[in-house]
Design an enzyme around this catalytic site. Sequence first.
Site, short mmCIF file in Angstrom:
data_model
loop_
_atom_site.label_atom_id
_atom_site.label_comp_id
_atom_site.label_asym_id
_atom_site.label_seq_id
_atom_site.Cartn_x
_atom_site.Cartn_y
_atom_site.Cartn_z
N ASP A 3 0.84 -1.19 0.00
CA ASP A 3 0.00 0.00 0.00
C ASP A 3 0.88 1.24 0.00
OD1 ASP A 3 -2.34 1.68 0.19
OD2 ASP A 3 -3.37 -0.01 1.15
N MET A 27 0.97 0.38 -6.57
CA MET A 27 0.57 -0.75 -7.41
C MET A 27 0.63 -0.41 -8.90
SD MET A 27 -3.51 -0.79 -6.60
CE MET A 27 -4.53 0.68 -6.81
N LYS A 43 -8.97 -7.13 -2.71
CA LYS A 43 -10.27 -7.08 -2.04
C LYS A 43 -10.89 -5.69 -2.23
CE LYS A 43 -12.46 -7.27 2.53
NZ LYS A 43 -12.88 -5.85 2.57
N HIS A 67 -12.76 -1.89 -7.98
CA HIS A 67 -13.96 -1.08 -8.21
C HIS A 67 -13.71 0.40 -7.95
CE1 HIS A 67 -15.85 -1.20 -3.86
NE2 HIS A 67 -14.61 -0.76 -3.86
#
Length: 365
Positions: free
Chosen positions: A232, A253, A266, A270
């Site tokens: 992250d 990422m 997870k 979206h």
Amino acid sequence: MAPAEESSQDLLQAYVELWHQSLCFAKSMALAVALDLRIPDAIHRHGGGGATLTQILAETKLHPNKLRALRSLMRALTVLGTFSVQQPPPTIADASGEAVYRLTAASRFLVSDEVSSSTLAPFASLALHPIAVAPSTVGMCKWFRQEQNEPSAYALAFCQPTPTIWEHADDVNALLNKGMVADSRFLMPIMLRECGEVFRGIDSLVDVAGGHGGATATIAAAFPHIKCSVLDLPHVVAGAPSDVNVQFVAGNMFESIPPATAVFLKTTLHDWSDDNCVKILKKCRQAISPRIAGGKVIILDMVVGYGELNTKHLETQVMFDLYIMTVNGAERDEQEWKKIFTEAGFKDYKILPVLGALSVIEVYP
């Protein structure tokens, strides 16, 4: 002018439907007020017997002149199913005959983390926080009228120089991470029970955009042999806990993902446009092992309209699609997912619709 063949009842039904859709924001408003006043806690403190309006008023320390408003709020929340209510027999008119409000299966999750370890109140508070809700009304109209997708509805509403919410390193970031940990604490044990086999045969796993490792810690506990890590942003990793069997890696990422047998995403994709999802998935494909060695991407997200959904599930999916549009994200149906997978260079996928409105998708190189 309405067509002549339409009856008065048809027109009234259309009128009510339009009002219902226009006022759906009041559902969130009512829930936000209930959380702010800690009404679930107030009912919980009265045990299994529930609580009357007078008792809730006292527990929440509201002024007595708010009793009528509280009655209206609770009436709305019982109609919506957040709480249940038992009305007194019509012959009882004294104070002891007040209606009694009880927690439902849903509102039991809204009891605060000071009272319950299985709370989802932080996640609900995240969804209802003004920084998330305001773009739905303020920024979305402007966003639709502009030609380009950037800035997002969120950026328009808050006049932010950055287009996404994820760059925040303040109280919003803390709320975001707390909310996602609460969501993972609830959802991941169910995922492991329903389709834990997706993690078998994996030696190492990277949870991309995994926040403070709520999901990854659950996986690591269930499969101790899997070397689990979380990727992250640096300001997220800086606040990560140190007492979990998970390695935290600061990075981006869109630039690189640490190598592992599998990657876990997870409710991450979206948040992003199709083009950005393709970029992320290409980095995932570079990071994972070949399929013969167990390599795959495991996605936990919505697949709109897939499987045997009831009305509430489908409504949740399409309403969440509107909600996530405020950050230029999207919920996708199977064909939209397939297009993204193909453009990212993946060969095959499998959808497991086992988590209500959510599905698990295994994507293979």
